[in-house]
Design an enzyme around this catalytic site. Structure first.
Site, PDB file in Angstrom:
ATOM      1  N   LYS A 180       1.005  -1.169   0.104  1.00 34.06           N
ATOM      2  CA  LYS A 180      -0.089  -0.104  -0.180  1.00 34.06           C
ATOM      3  C   LYS A 180       0.880   1.068  -0.126  1.00 34.06           C
ATOM      4  O   LYS A 180       1.460   1.459   1.111  1.00 34.06           O
ATOM      5  CB  LYS A 180      -0.924   0.046   1.307  1.00 34.06           C
ATOM      6  N   GLU A 255      10.542   1.013  10.094  1.00 33.57           N
ATOM      7  CA  GLU A 255      11.506   2.184   9.862  1.00 33.57           C
ATOM      8  C   GLU A 255      10.814   3.307  10.053  1.00 33.57           C
ATOM      9  O   GLU A 255       9.868   4.095   9.254  1.00 33.57           O
ATOM     10  CB  GLU A 255      11.921   2.160   8.160  1.00 33.57           C
ATOM     11  N   CYS A 289      13.435  10.959   6.928  1.00 36.65           N
ATOM     12  CA  CYS A 289      13.629  10.507   8.466  1.00 36.65           C
ATOM     13  C   CYS A 289      15.234  10.535   8.772  1.00 36.65           C
ATOM     14  O   CYS A 289      15.289  10.625  10.218  1.00 36.65           O
ATOM     15  CB  CYS A 289      12.949   9.275   8.610  1.00 36.65           C
ATOM     16  N   GLU A 386      10.312  15.851  15.588  1.00 34.68           N
ATOM     17  CA  GLU A 386      10.690  15.718  14.140  1.00 34.68           C
ATOM     18  C   GLU A 386      10.066  17.009  13.434  1.00 34.68           C
ATOM     19  O   GLU A 386       9.154  17.316  13.386  1.00 34.68           O
ATOM     20  CB  GLU A 386      10.686  14.279  13.515  1.00 34.68           C
TER      21      GLU A 386
HETATM   22  N1  LIG Z   1      12.297   5.963   9.335  1.00 39.45           N
HETATM   23  C1  LIG Z   1      12.089   6.129   7.914  1.00 39.45           C
HETATM   24  O1  LIG Z   1      12.581   5.578   7.129  1.00 39.45           O
HETATM   25  C2  LIG Z   1      10.674   7.174   7.657  1.00 39.45           C
HETATM   26  C3  LIG Z   1      10.207   7.673   8.588  1.00 39.45           C
HETATM   27  N2  LIG Z   1       9.007   8.447   8.179  1.00 39.45           N
HETATM   28  C4  LIG Z   1       8.385   9.309   9.328  1.00 39.45           C
HETATM   29  O2  LIG Z   1       6.824   9.364   8.841  1.00 39.45           O
HETATM   30  C5  LIG Z   1       6.370  10.626   9.318  1.00 39.45           C
HETATM   31  C6  LIG Z   1       5.898  11.376   8.005  1.00 39.45           C
HETATM   32  O3  LIG Z   1       5.563  10.504   7.023  1.00 39.45           O
HETATM   33  P1  LIG Z   1       3.993  10.112   6.789  1.00 39.45           P
HETATM   34  O4  LIG Z   1       3.929   9.296   5.674  1.00 39.45           O
HETATM   35  O5  LIG Z   1       3.052  11.196   7.156  1.00 39.45           O
HETATM   36  O6  LIG Z   1       3.652   9.016   7.920  1.00 39.45           O
HETATM   37  P2  LIG Z   1       2.400   8.267   8.173  1.00 39.45           P
HETATM   38  O7  LIG Z   1       2.878   7.101   9.310  1.00 39.45           O
HETATM   39  O8  LIG Z   1       1.315   8.687   8.560  1.00 39.45           O
HETATM   40  O9  LIG Z   1       2.055   7.469   6.793  1.00 39.45           O
HETATM   41  C7  LIG Z   1       3.011   6.288   6.168  1.00 39.45           C
HETATM   42  C8  LIG Z   1       2.241   5.385   5.710  1.00 39.45           C
HETATM   43  O10 LIG Z   1       1.313   4.776   6.687  1.00 39.45           O
HETATM   44  C9  LIG Z   1       0.067   4.715   6.146  1.00 39.45           C
HETATM   45  N3  LIG Z   1      -1.082   4.837   7.312  1.00 39.45           N
HETATM   46  C10 LIG Z   1      -1.455   5.985   7.982  1.00 39.45           C
HETATM   47  N4  LIG Z   1      -2.361   5.445   8.840  1.00 39.45           N
HETATM   48  C11 LIG Z   1      -2.477   4.158   8.745  1.00 39.45           C
HETATM   49  C12 LIG Z   1      -3.111   3.174   9.574  1.00 39.45           C
HETATM   50  N5  LIG Z   1      -3.903   3.318  10.567  1.00 39.45           N
HETATM   51  N6  LIG Z   1      -3.141   1.833   9.190  1.00 39.45           N
HETATM   52  C13 LIG Z   1      -2.245   1.512   8.201  1.00 39.45           C
HETATM   53  N7  LIG Z   1      -1.485   2.315   7.311  1.00 39.45           N
HETATM   54  C14 LIG Z   1      -1.645   3.922   7.850  1.00 39.45           C
HETATM   55  C15 LIG Z   1      -0.268   6.001   5.078  1.00 39.45           C
HETATM   56  O11 LIG Z   1      -1.448   5.830   4.357  1.00 39.45           O
HETATM   57  P3  LIG Z   1      -2.042   7.201   4.000  1.00 39.45           P
HETATM   58  O12 LIG Z   1      -0.809   8.026   2.991  1.00 39.45           O
HETATM   59  O13 LIG Z   1      -3.333   6.548   3.030  1.00 39.45           O
HETATM   60  O14 LIG Z   1      -2.263   7.925   4.864  1.00 39.45           O
HETATM   61  C16 LIG Z   1       1.070   5.784   4.465  1.00 39.45           C
HETATM   62  O15 LIG Z   1       1.208   4.999   3.637  1.00 39.45           O
HETATM   63  C17 LIG Z   1       7.537  11.234  10.011  1.00 39.45           C
HETATM   64  O16 LIG Z   1       7.628  11.029  11.408  1.00 39.45           O
HETATM   65  C18 LIG Z   1       8.760  10.563   9.388  1.00 39.45           C
HETATM   66  O17 LIG Z   1       9.731  10.654  10.013  1.00 39.45           O
HETATM   67  C19 LIG Z   1       8.701   8.913   6.967  1.00 39.45           C
HETATM   68  C20 LIG Z   1       9.398   8.240   6.130  1.00 39.45           C
HETATM   69  C21 LIG Z   1      10.648   7.539   6.179  1.00 39.45           C
HETATM   70  O1  LIG Z   2      12.435   7.464   4.078  1.00 38.09           O
HETATM   71  C1  LIG Z   2      13.375   8.190   4.362  1.00 38.09           C
HETATM   72  O2  LIG Z   2      13.621   9.162   4.753  1.00 38.09           O
HETATM   73  C2  LIG Z   2      14.535   7.595   3.789  1.00 38.09           C
HETATM   74  O3  LIG Z   2      14.795   6.512   4.540  1.00 38.09           O
HETATM   75  C3  LIG Z   2      15.798   8.242   3.748  1.00 38.09           C
HETATM   76  S1  LIG Z   2      16.955   7.448   2.848  1.00 38.09           S
HETATM   77  O4  LIG Z   2      16.974   6.175   2.836  1.00 38.09           O
HETATM   78  O5  LIG Z   2      16.749   8.039   1.283  1.00 38.09           O
HETATM   79  O6  LIG Z   2      18.382   8.227   3.350  1.00 38.09           O
END
Ligand SMILES: NC(=O)C1=CN([C@@H]2O[C@H](COP(=O)(O)OP(=O)(O)OC[C@H]3O[C@@H](n4cnc5c(N)ncnc54)[C@H](OP(=O)(O)O)[C@@H]3O)[C@@H](O)[C@H]2O)C=CC1
Ligand SMILES: O=C(O)[C@H](O)CS(=O)(=O)O
Length: 485
Positions: A180, A255, A289, A386
């Site tokens: 998804k 992650e 992130c 963050e």
């Molecule tokens: N560690 C890492 O590599 C990363 C961490 N992040 C963290 O995520 C945050 C921002 O990213 P963001 O995308 O807004 O994060 P979210 O956690 O809101 O969304 C991530 C995914 O989860 C889905 N999702 C949301 N709610 C649910 C639920 N109840 N059940 C199942 N799936 C769900 C979203 O779907 P939908 O889009 O339909 O809401 C999306 O596909 C920041 O805190 C950032 O640090 C982000 C990217 C990478």
């Molecule tokens: O989701 C992210 O922020 C990524 O993990 C960053 S990276 O892997 O491209 O460094």
């Protein structure tokens, strides 16, 4: 739009080899964050469609797991080639839905292909063991087998590479998948379905569903046919998914959020540190992130560092991602801009000095000025929260131990960075920092060869490296008797 880009822009879901809409016919609009124009729609699917996708993946798993690692590698290499042959079209699609600069989008698509190629080969090195038996008449084997159907949920900030570092190891291990993508950036994920079809993956091996996150997530976490959940996104949602997956004791890889510190010591190469700071902070307009969330600069060089950072990031070109030379695109949505504005207001109310940027960009919409805040203090919100935006809070410190203590004062533990010219200090600080990823005199460190993943509330499991395939495998112990030995 490149003609090929439209080829990949699917307004349907891939379930069991068929491109379908939602049972209800409902759709979700997808908006270009730079223009705020609707670029298309995708199906708003829910539990029923997700259940069918899981059942298709389960059916496909029984034959897919029997293919040889070499055959899976062959298909993954074809997938890699398909991604690279279409890198420009896929990068353009990514920019349209996510907003990042085209150069960053090309790099992300290239990283996706690199994960696929890396795991094409790692899948051929899933070794077992033959253990010396304690019994003269028996033999002991330890084998590795694919876990089965996996559910993957990915974020909007890297809609291509986050999927690649889940589907790459999963398919290489012999698993099948239901993925998804984020609702704001679904097309890069759906393009994976097109690419997998064209590379020759059997029907049902890769399924891509879009729609109600909670409904799709509930089906993926509660359906017993799904044996693993892999998620990239916020810590809040990660915790929710872990709780739901516990009901059927699924494997989980998480992650999650970050709060990266970036330490600069008096003995650092200052110009190198500033170059690394811009790279570690402003990539994807600070929406990664692993972006630096807190700068800690030693007293003796504090003013010079601030001055040089302001000068360096002042050269960043803000604009639409498809425009030549753009280095900073828009933030993903209004909510992201409002969060950044709140954090800046909190900082200035507590004595922080905005020395560059600080407000919405003249381009309007969700464009934001690259910002630097001096005199940051530990009671400010971005010490623990963050930012996920182009804001650099600069804290000052006097002693090494104080810097490490401040850096570790967070519930997160994903990435950290520090700059020093002293080898002894490098080892003391590297060993003192409680983070999964450490950049020493480097600001960009992610690569497919290395295990990416956080500690504490930044997550569980690793993606990349040889470690990244382990979470898609079950270990089986076999004791063989009756051999007449
Ligand atoms: N560690 C890492 O590599 C990363 C961490 N992040 C963290 O995520 C945050 C921002 O990213 P963001 O995308 O807004 O994060 P979210 O956690 O809101 O969304 C991530 C995914 O989860 C889905 N999702 C949301 N709610 C649910 C639920 N109840 N059940 C199942 N799936 C769900 C979203 O779907 P939908 O889009 O339909 O809401 C999306 O596909 C920041 O805190 C950032 O640090 C982000 C990217 C990478
Ligand atoms: O989701 C992210 O922020 C990524 O993990 C960053 S990276 O892997 O491209 O460094």
């Amino acid at each position: 739009m490149l003609k090929k880009t439209s080829h990949f822009m699917r307004e349907a879901n891939l379930i069991g080899g068929a491109w379908v809409g939602a049972d209800s016919g409902a759709t979700i609009e997808v908006v270009n964050p730079a223009t705020r124009q609707v670029i298309g729609t995708v199906p708003k699917c829910g539990r029923a469609e997700t259940r069918r996708a899981i059942e298709a993946a389960e059916t496909a798993f029984h034959s897919w797991k029997k293919t040889s690692a070499n055959e899976r590698a062959r298909l993954l290499r074809k997938l890699h080639d398909a991604i690279m042959d279409n890198q420009e079209a896929l990068a353009e699609l990514l920019v349209m839905e996510q907003g990042k600069p085209l150069a960053e989008a090309r790099a992300e698509v290239g990283m996706s292909a690199a994960y696929v190629l890396w795991y094409a080969e790692e899948g051929r090195r899933v070794y077992g063991d033959i253990v010396p038996s304690p019994w003269a008449d028996r033999r002991i084997l330890v084998t590795k087998e694919p876990v089965g159907v996996i559910g993957a949920i990915t974020p909007w900030n890297f809609p291509s590479s986050m999927l690649a570092r889940k589907l790459g190891p999963a398919l290489a291990a012999g698993c099948t998948a239901v993925a998804k993508p984020a609702s704001q950036t679904p097309y890069s994920g759906l393009a994976w379905g097109v690419l997998a079809e064209e590379a020759g993956f059997p029907e049902g091996v890769v399924n891509i569903v879009t729609g109600s996150a909670s409904e799709i997530g509930d089906e993926l976490t509660e359906n017993p046919l799904v044996r693993k959940i892999t998620f990239t996104g916020s810590t809040e949602i990660g915790k929710l998914l872990m709780q739901k997956a516990a009901g059927t004791v699924k494997k989980v890889s998480m992650e999650l959020g970050g709060n990266a510190p970036f330490l600069v010591f008096d003995d650092a190469d200052l110009d190198r540190a500033v170059q690394g700071a811009v790279a570690a902070k402003y990539r994807n307009s600070g929406q990664t992130c692993v972006c630096t969330n807190r700068f800690f600069v030693q007293e003796g060089i504090y003013d010079r560092f601030v001055e040089k950072l302001v000068e360096a990031m002042g050269r960043l070109k803000v604009g639409p991602g498809l425009e030549d030379g753009t280095q900073q695109g828009p933030l993903i949505d209004d909510k992201a801009v409002e969060k950044v504005e709140e954090l800046i207001a909190d900082a200035t109310a507590k004595g922080g000095r905005v020395v560059a940027g600080g407000k919405r960009h003249a381009l309007g919409g969700t464009f934001f000025e690259p910002t630097v805040i001096a005199d940051a203090a530990p009671d400010m919100r971005f010490m623990q929260e963050e930012i996920f935006g182009p804001v650099s809070p600069i804290f000052r410190f006097e002693h090494e131990e104080e810097a490490v203590r401040l850096a570790n004062d967070t519930a997160f533990g994903l990435a950290c960075y520090f700059y020093t010219g002293d080898l002894g200090r490098a080892f003391r600080v590297m060993e003192g920092l409680k983070y999964g990823l450490v950049g020493v005199n480097e600001g960009i460190i992610t690569t497919v060869e290395a295990p990416f993943g956080g500690l504490k509330e930044s997550g569980l499991g690793k993606e990349g490296g040889h470690q990244g395939i382990e979470d898609y495998l079950d270990t089986k112990y076999v004791c063989i008797g009756g051999l007449g030995l």
